[in-house]
Scaffold this active site. Structure first.
Site, mmCIF file in Angstrom:
data_model
loop_
_atom_site.group_PDB
_atom_site.id
_atom_site.type_symbol
_atom_site.label_atom_id
_atom_site.label_comp_id
_atom_site.label_asym_id
_atom_site.label_seq_id
_atom_site.Cartn_x
_atom_site.Cartn_y
_atom_site.Cartn_z
ATOM 1 N N PHE A 25 13.875 46.582 31.922
ATOM 2 C CA PHE A 25 14.811 45.695 31.234
ATOM 3 C C PHE A 25 14.060 44.797 30.259
ATOM 4 O O PHE A 25 12.986 44.269 30.580
ATOM 5 C CB PHE A 25 15.544 44.787 32.231
ATOM 6 C CG PHE A 25 16.413 45.499 33.215
ATOM 7 C CD1 PHE A 25 17.776 45.651 32.978
ATOM 8 C CD2 PHE A 25 15.888 46.010 34.389
ATOM 9 C CE1 PHE A 25 18.588 46.303 33.886
ATOM 10 C CE2 PHE A 25 16.689 46.662 35.307
ATOM 11 C CZ PHE A 25 18.038 46.813 35.050
ATOM 12 N N ASP A 26 14.617 44.630 29.085
ATOM 13 C CA ASP A 26 14.208 43.525 28.221
ATOM 14 C C ASP A 26 14.756 42.249 28.860
ATOM 15 O O ASP A 26 15.754 42.285 29.586
ATOM 16 C CB ASP A 26 14.785 43.739 26.823
ATOM 17 C CG ASP A 26 14.565 42.541 25.930
ATOM 18 O OD1 ASP A 26 13.473 41.953 25.994
ATOM 19 O OD2 ASP A 26 15.486 42.180 25.178
ATOM 20 N N LYS A 27 14.114 41.128 28.624
ATOM 21 C CA LYS A 27 14.592 39.880 29.244
ATOM 22 C C LYS A 27 15.661 39.193 28.399
ATOM 23 O O LYS A 27 16.811 39.060 28.817
ATOM 24 C CB LYS A 27 13.429 38.905 29.473
ATOM 25 C CG LYS A 27 13.881 37.580 30.135
ATOM 26 C CD LYS A 27 12.735 36.612 30.306
ATOM 27 C CE LYS A 27 12.394 35.911 29.004
ATOM 28 N NZ LYS A 27 13.437 34.919 28.590
ATOM 29 N N VAL A 75 16.579 49.268 29.146
ATOM 30 C CA VAL A 75 17.797 48.562 28.787
ATOM 31 C C VAL A 75 17.440 47.415 27.854
ATOM 32 O O VAL A 75 16.607 46.560 28.198
ATOM 33 C CB VAL A 75 18.523 48.011 30.034
ATOM 34 C CG1 VAL A 75 19.859 47.391 29.638
ATOM 35 C CG2 VAL A 75 18.739 49.107 31.064
#
Length: 886
Positions: free
Chosen positions: A564-566, A768
């Site tokens: 995941f990107d933050k 994501v």
């Protein structure tokens, strides 16, 4: 060794303003492509004129030219129109075997590079516009018995996100300055050529056959009509009616023979009639296959029926043709169900709209709406176009597009015309989409996109295109069939002469051979995978999730790692200024004034937080400073001039890399204290003085922890966050939402390396993100998933899977549906291959044709019905996206 295709593109046209092959952007581009499944190599070569070119070696069986073009575009490409693609929607669905035959024939047309045909009747062709035209391809499809009409793609103009700055600078979490390269508003001449062909610059730039609705229908008019498989006296139901008539005649013949009613020849006459109705379409397909020198399943079935008649077993032959034709017609019905589920999306937008004119109001066709028109939407009406609210407030049910079950409040935007230029960055409280449903308030909407360019139209087009793309398992089963069918014919030929080896009459050997022919025909195998993939793609589209074909659907259903990107993915993406710590010798007002002057030149979320917070704190008591020469420092921060002095704002590591700019003890201590509390910090230096530290914080999404729990329940073992923020911030967010791992302090290229390492270690990994900031990392993932894709051209093009709503809760629905699709594909393969494996030895040992037919056709019906279950998939809890779709 896998056969690859080479593609060459002039580098200055992919990265405008970049012609140095040593530029880091070039390296980033090749890395993003080489990590993609299906791309074996991407490197730089030079042509005869010494122009640097990107040469890509790719496997068209794994990645299509369209997908490759989108990936290059998402990283910074501006591709030409020589190679285009055409979508043709046939008038009726077709059988999987006929679809494969049509695809093979289309690939032989000069100029066609790739062709895929879906069982739902969608034909997707990649072609060289220098060699063949759209009209010729439409005519070629009609000549092959599948008349239809071209589908307008409705692709809007290339978004600014495809420029050099957005593709390379905006993927840094703190590169605030906007690089002007590639975003100067100029149109760039484009060209592209293959390894063995000269570059051609003189092309018609009618990309993807953009056309209005009238032209689209006109194009289809020349080729209207029923497909040869299903047209006839009773329209698309002809084959089903013929099959039922064959069944009725078979039953009548059997009853007459069993009861001894009438002359002896009467039952046979009824069986002959059953042959006529049951074998009508089988004979047509078998003839087409034989003319093309193919031996398909239809040919095998017809041979078995003729063999049964030759032996006097008219009843068994009639039963075979009845059940085979019934299975065919039910396959057609199943494909039609999935096709209609997708067509229903296209019908959500109304046909007319009420437009406000200077003289009053006027009702016009939606296809005639122009950008800038203001339409009136009354309570409970469907919205006719994508646009921004300029008058009135209301709540809009966006479920038809985004899958959100809760209506979204809408209010007017101050400057509608300015918002149209950056529609994908307009806030959700102002932006609306065609096909969504207005609530109780009347609103007026300024149209941002024409009807064929709306988000809904693009989703329908992309879902339709996904129907035609073959999944890895489907490609595997087709290869198996190509080997299996000739092998069956050889085995049957040998069995026919078993009488010369064992003591039995030729008639017994021949009968056994015909029974084996029926048992070994892989009918269920042919339909098992495409029916499941089509149903899964259709269900995802109804739930606000766009899946680009069977490949991503299958991969998402089997992987166990998601990265995941933050910012904007696990968090709200709306950071706030929380603390300001001035250094000795500086004041808080001076620190904020300098930061405000520099950061107001950027639209980065962190910059916006600083600007908003600084204005609130400073008010009117401080005169604003003026910044000039603002430019980004890759992955570190931003540089500018204020009052004639150099100003640096960035991560603490930036100042360890600048000569003579080490952090003072006081600034370092203040920074460490803020970082330990989970804040994202930026140090500000003006001239030779440190002004202090600014801290911002981005809060996790409320649903994030529940989503992670659902993903773990679905079998996702590793949930990893990759972020450009410091490790302490990453750890704090990861702990609060329940991730298994967090990796911070990553440069953009390090994010790519992290994804590659995960793929090497765990085989498959999904990424994501938002489809813009992390395009290279998403391109290197097995499956790239973009959130908030509705209205975002970049996200729609970059992703393999697009979550239309900016809602993390859609992710478990997408993963769960993919898991169910993978399970159903495995179940279907087990049933189809298992039945064949059991029936072949059983028929060799004496099982009669009638029983073999019942099991054979029964397995076909089982796999089709099993696949249709996906259309009713609901998921569970927050993941049940689209449950309340209208």
């Amino acid at each position: 060794m896998t056969e690859t295709t080479k593609l060459r593109l002039d580098l200055p046209l992919i990265l405008p303003g970049i012609d140095d092959v040593e530029d880091r952007c070039v390296e980033r581009l090749t890395q993003a492509l080489e990590g993609r499944p299906g791309v074996q190599e991407a490197h730089i070569v030079r042509d005869a004129a010494k122009t640097p070119q990107l040469c890509v070696h790719y496997d068209p069986g794994v990645i299509s030219l369209t997908r490759l073009r989108e990936l290059i575009g998402s990283v910074g490409g501006m591709l030409s129109e020589r190679y285009s693609h055409l979508l043709i929607k046939a008038s009726q669905p077709m059988h999987a075997r006929a679809a494969r035959r049509v695809a093979d024939d289309l690939r032989r047309v000069p100029g066609v590079m790739e062709a895929d045909v879906g069982a739902s009747g969608v034909i997707r062709i990649e072609y060289d516009r220098d060699q063949v035209s759209e009209d010729k391809l439409l005519a070629a499809a009609a000549d092959l018995g599948v008349p239809g009409q071209a589908i307008a793609t409705g692709r809007p103009p290339t978004p600014s996100g495809h420029g050099h700055a957005n593709a390379h600078d905006r993927d840094h979490k703190h590169d605030h300055a906007v690089d002007a390269k590639g975003e100067d508003g100029h149109e760039h001449k484009e060209d592209k050529h293959t390894e063995n062909e000269p570059t051609s610059n003189d092309h018609d730039h009618d990309h993807d056959h953009e056309k209005g609705e009238d032209e689209e229908h006109g194009k289809g008019g020349d080729h209207a009509g029923h497909s040869h498989e299903h047209g006839g006296l009773f329209g698309e139901k002809t084959e089903l009616i013929f099959a039922l008539m064959a069944g009725a005649l078979l039953l009548a013949g059997w009853l007459l023979g069993r009861g001894g009613v009438g002359p002896n020849w009467l039952p046979t006459a009824f069986y002959v009639g059953a042959y006529g109705f049951g074998g009508y379409y089988t004979v047509k397909e078998a003839f087409d296959n034989l003319m093309a020198r193919r031996f398909e399943i239809d040919t095998l079935m017809l041979a078995a029926a003729i063999g049964a008649a030759a032996l006097g077993e008219w009843a068994e032959g009639a039963l075979l043709l009845f059940l085979f034709s019934l299975g065919h017609s039910l396959e057609h019905y199943a494909m039609g169900r999935a096709r209609k589920a997708i067509e229903a999306l296209a019908k959500l937008a109304p046909e007319t709209a009420t437009v406000r004119r200077e003289s009053g109001t006027e009702e016009v066709a939606v296809s005639k709406l122009q950008v800038g028109d203001v339409v009136i939407v009354r309570p409970n009406e469907r919205l006719p176009a994508d646009g921004v609210v300029v008058v009135g407030t209301s709540s809009v049910n966006q479920a038809p597009v985004t899958g959100e079950s809760v209506p979204v409040d809408k209010r007017p935007i101050e400057d509608g015309k300015a918002a149209l230029a950056a529609f994908d960055r307009v806030g959700p409280e102002h932006r609306v989409f065609a096909g969504t449903i207005n609530g109780s308030g009347a609103i007026e909407v300024m149209v941002a996109r024409r009807s064929e360019q709306s988000t809904m139209a693009r989703v329908v087009k992309m879902v339709t295109e996904a129907e035609a793309q073959r999944s890895p398992t489907q490609q595997f089963t087709e290869k198996v069939e190509r080997i299996f069918v000739p092998a069956v014919l050889v085995m049957v030929g040998l069995l026919m002469f078993a009488c010369f080896v064992i003591d039995e009459p030729f008639s017994a050997s021949f009968y056994r051979a015909m029974a084996v022919l029926v048992a070994a025909s892989p009918c269920a195998l042919a339909i098992s995978v495409p029916s499941a993939v089509l149903s899964g793609v259709a269900r995802a589209g109804r739930g606000g999730v766009l899946v680009k074909g069977g490949g991503p659907l299958e991969n998402l259903g089997t992987l166990t790692s998601i990265a995941f990107d933050k910012t904007g993915t696990l968090t709200e993406g709306k950071p706030k200024l929380t603390e300001v710590s001035a250094a000795p010798g500086a004041t808080e007002d001076e620190l904020l004034a300098v930061a405000l002057a520099v950061e107001e030149h950027s639209d980065h979320p962190l910059a916006s937080a600083i600007v908003t917070g600084a204005r609130e704190r400073l008010g009117d008591r401080v005169k604003p400073a003026v910044a000039s020469e603002v430019k980004s420092i890759t992955g570190r921060g931003v540089q500018a001039k204020v009052d004639g002095e150099d100003v640096y704002i960035g991560k603490p590591v930036l100042f360890s890399e600048l000569p003579g700019a080490a952090l003072s003890v006081e600034v370092k201590e203040a920074n460490d204290k803020l970082v330990a509390s989970g804040r994202t910090t930026m140090v500000v230096r003006k001239g030779q003085r440190f002004l202090g530290v600014i801290a911002v914080m981005d809060t996790p999404r409320p649903v994030a922890s529940d989503v992670m729990a659902q993903l773990r329940a679905l079998g996702i073992e590793r949930l990893i966050m990759i972020s450009g923020d410091n490790q302490q911030v990453a750890d704090a967010v990861a702990k609060s939402v329940g991730l298994t791992e967090a990796r911070g302090d990553l440069m953009p290229e390090q994010k790519v390396e992290a994804i590659k390492a995960l793929r090497e270690k765990h085989g498959k990994v999904a990424m994501v993100g938002d489809g813009v900031n992390d395009a290279p990392a998403m391109a290197n993932a097995t499956v790239g998933i973009a959130m908030g894709a509705a209205g975002s051209d970049v996200a729609l093009e970059t992703a393999d899977v697009a979550l239309m709503a900016d809602d993390l809760a859609q992710l478990p629905f997408a993963v769960g549906l993919s898991r169910s699709t993978s399970r159903i594909i495995k179940q279907n393969l087990f049933v189809s291959l298992g039945v064949v494996a059991v029936l072949i030895p059983a028929t060799i040992l004496g099982l009669n044709i009638g029983t073999a037919v019942l099991f054979h056709e029964g397995s076909t019906l089982i796999v089709v019905i099993n696949a249709l279950r996906l259309l009713a998939y609901q998921g569970s809890g927050a993941s049940a996206a689209g449950r309340n779709r209208l």
